[in-house]
Enzyme design. Structure first.
Site, PDB file in Angstrom:
ATOM      1  N   ASP A  18       0.820  -1.217   0.000  1.00 15.67           N
ATOM      2  CA  ASP A  18       0.000   0.000   0.000  1.00 15.67           C
ATOM      3  C   ASP A  18       0.852   1.265   0.000  1.00 15.67           C
ATOM      4  O   ASP A  18       0.721   2.125  -0.875  1.00 15.67           O
ATOM      5  CB  ASP A  18      -0.929   0.018   1.222  1.00 15.67           C
ATOM      6  CG  ASP A  18      -1.961  -1.099   1.192  1.00 15.67           C
ATOM      7  OD1 ASP A  18      -2.390  -1.476   0.093  1.00 15.67           O
ATOM      8  OD2 ASP A  18      -2.334  -1.592   2.269  1.00 15.67           O
ATOM      9  N   ARG A  98      -1.002   1.386  16.599  1.00 16.63           N
ATOM     10  CA  ARG A  98      -1.411   2.519  15.769  1.00 16.63           C
ATOM     11  C   ARG A  98      -1.351   3.874  16.488  1.00 16.63           C
ATOM     12  O   ARG A  98      -0.839   4.843  15.933  1.00 16.63           O
ATOM     13  CB  ARG A  98      -2.809   2.279  15.180  1.00 16.63           C
ATOM     14  CG  ARG A  98      -2.859   1.102  14.216  1.00 16.63           C
ATOM     15  CD  ARG A  98      -1.872   1.313  13.064  1.00 16.63           C
ATOM     16  NE  ARG A  98      -1.847   0.204  12.138  1.00 16.63           N
ATOM     17  CZ  ARG A  98      -0.861  -0.660  12.003  1.00 16.63           C
ATOM     18  NH1 ARG A  98       0.201  -0.563  12.776  1.00 16.63           N
ATOM     19  NH2 ARG A  98      -0.912  -1.622  11.107  1.00 16.63           N
ATOM     20  N   ASP A 127      -7.841   0.399  11.045  1.00 13.65           N
ATOM     21  CA  ASP A 127      -6.649   1.229  11.232  1.00 13.65           C
ATOM     22  C   ASP A 127      -6.845   2.670  10.790  1.00 13.65           C
ATOM     23  O   ASP A 127      -6.238   3.585  11.355  1.00 13.65           O
ATOM     24  CB  ASP A 127      -5.459   0.615  10.502  1.00 13.65           C
ATOM     25  CG  ASP A 127      -4.841  -0.540  11.267  1.00 13.65           C
ATOM     26  OD1 ASP A 127      -5.131  -0.661  12.471  1.00 13.65           O
ATOM     27  OD2 ASP A 127      -4.078  -1.319  10.678  1.00 13.65           O
ATOM     28  N   SER A 179      -2.212 -10.087   3.534  1.00 11.41           N
ATOM     29  CA  SER A 179      -2.093  -8.787   4.179  1.00 11.41           C
ATOM     30  C   SER A 179      -1.585  -9.047   5.595  1.00 11.41           C
ATOM     31  O   SER A 179      -2.242  -9.739   6.383  1.00 11.41           O
ATOM     32  CB  SER A 179      -3.450  -8.080   4.222  1.00 11.41           C
ATOM     33  OG  SER A 179      -3.348  -6.874   4.935  1.00 11.41           O
TER      34      SER A 179
END
Length: 410
Positions: A18, A98, A127, A179
């Site tokens: 990404d 995060r 996220d 992923s």
């Protein structure tokens, strides 16, 4: 957002699929803006190798690699573990990382006088919420660019097409394109064959697991480990004092070797959908179990039960990206108070995916062998008669009233 005003963008950069294609995409769609890549090191190890070269090659002007490992462990992982926070069996490895990364990201954006912050989170996931709620706390006026909510790319296959067309180097291929999210606490796997809930995870397939082995392949001989805590914080492993970070890393190795910490779960995402994922959390699973074991002798019943209730709320706050909120901080104050006497040592036996209790010791233990024994003690068993009469009085009164009213025909 007025794109013409975006001249400098700070990108949360992992070097994965990404964020790798986001750099050229930003330059194509935001006036050839300067892109400053920021990678938060929360223990992803080899994923950081060659990151600067890759970022610069794909168009970034510079790369910051922030060592957040100690901060992540001491200020996010340990408080969450002390709270006993578990979201649907998930030990919150991505969720706790995060806010830690986002804090560092905001600090760099402010330092660089950036016009916007960009992340690579999808519009389907949790996220995006976790990053952006944290950014609202530290940089409330900073615009956020989320390419997955803007571009025409619809799948990971199309991302790979874009990467190949723009000469973006990738470490993955279409067949192994799970992923993943990796840090010193856990590794998650999503996508490919895992999207079918009827498929068993390929635990025994070489290369699938990265932090350990399947319980099937674990040794036939158990391993023992002793963990010492001080006020709920791990301080020593097998008699050797070390930091919480060092303890987690050593437990990862030991737990991984014994097939500890595998979780296959269909979880309820914040955005409303269910998602299937496989998690590896070897050290974390051991640490949670050890801490719970010690608390079982150190906490009184009412405190322990209330803490269990609040742990669900704490876990939901963390999972939902609400780390920097008054409620999470208030719950942490409660947790901190409960940990004042959670000091002692725990022994565990690790065997083929199982964490087995093997002993607990504490100067603050509320367990009294002299009182609880089946042998002779000073406990007066006759005292139970009065206790039961008083404890059962409401039941007795209700039964008497019901019997009287039945005779009246009521």
């Amino acid at each position: 957002m007025d794109k013409s005003k975006i001249k400098k963008v700070v990108l949360a950069y992992s070097g994965g699929l990404d964020t790798s294609i986001i750099i050229p995409w930003l330059k194509e769609n935001y006036n050839n803006c300067e892109v400053i890549a920021v990678s938060g090191n929360v223990g992803q190890a080899d994923e950081l190798e060659g990151l600067e070269e890759k970022a610069l090659k794909t168009g970034a002007s510079k790369l910051y690699v922030l060592d957040l490992t100690e901060d992540y462990v001491d200020n996010y992982i340990i408080p969450t573990m002390q709270a006993g926070a578990v979201y649907e069996e998930y030990l919150l490895g991505t969720s706790t990382a995060r806010p830690c990364i986002a804090k560092g990201l905001a600090e760099i954006a402010i330092k660089e006088n950036a016009d916007a912050i960009c992340h690579g989170c999808t519009g389907k996931g949790n996220d995006q919420v976790r990053f952006e709620l944290a950014l609202k706390h530290f940089a409330p006026d900073m615009p956020v660019i989320a390419p997955w909510r803007e571009w025409d790319i619809k799948s990971r296959d199309e991302e790979i097409d874009y990467a190949e067309a723009h000469d973006v180097p990738l470490k993955i291929n279409r067949e192994t394109n799970y992923s993943k999210d990796k840090n010193l606490w856990h590794l998650s796997h999503e996508g490919l064959d895992l999207e079918d809930t009827g498929n068993e995870p390929l635990y025994e397939k070489p290369g699938f697991l990265e932090m350990g082995v399947s319980p099937v392949d674990a040794p036939d001989v158990p391993s023992y480990v002793e963990i010492e805590f001080e006020k709920g914080v791990p301080k020593a492993l097998d008699g050797v004092k070390m930091s919480a970070k060092e303890i987690i890393l050593k437990l990862n190795k030991l737990g991984g070797e014994n097939g500890i910490g595998l979780l296959d779960i269909v979880e309820n995402r914040l955005v409303g959908m269910k998602c299937r994922g496989v998690y590896e959390t070897p050290g974390g699973t051991i640490l949670y179990r050890a801490h719970e074991y010690l608390e079982s002798v150190c906490l009184d019943k009412m405190t322990a039960h209330e803490k269990q209730k609040l742990a669900i709320t704490y876990a939901e706050l963390v999972y939902n990206g609400q780390w920097f909120t008054p409620l999470r901080e208030a719950l942490q104050a409660f947790v901190d108070k409960t940990q004042e006497r959670v000091t002692g040592k725990v022994r565990l036996k690790l065997y083929k995916g199982n964490v087995i209790k093997a002993g607990v010791w504490s100067d603050y233990t509320l367990y009294s062998e002299e009182i609880a024994t089946f042998g002779e003690s000073d406990y007066n068993q006759a005292d139970a008669t009065g206790f039961i009469n008083l404890y059962g009085l409401p039941i007795k009164v209700q039964a008497m009233v019901d019997a009287a009213n039945k005779k009246k025909g009521l």
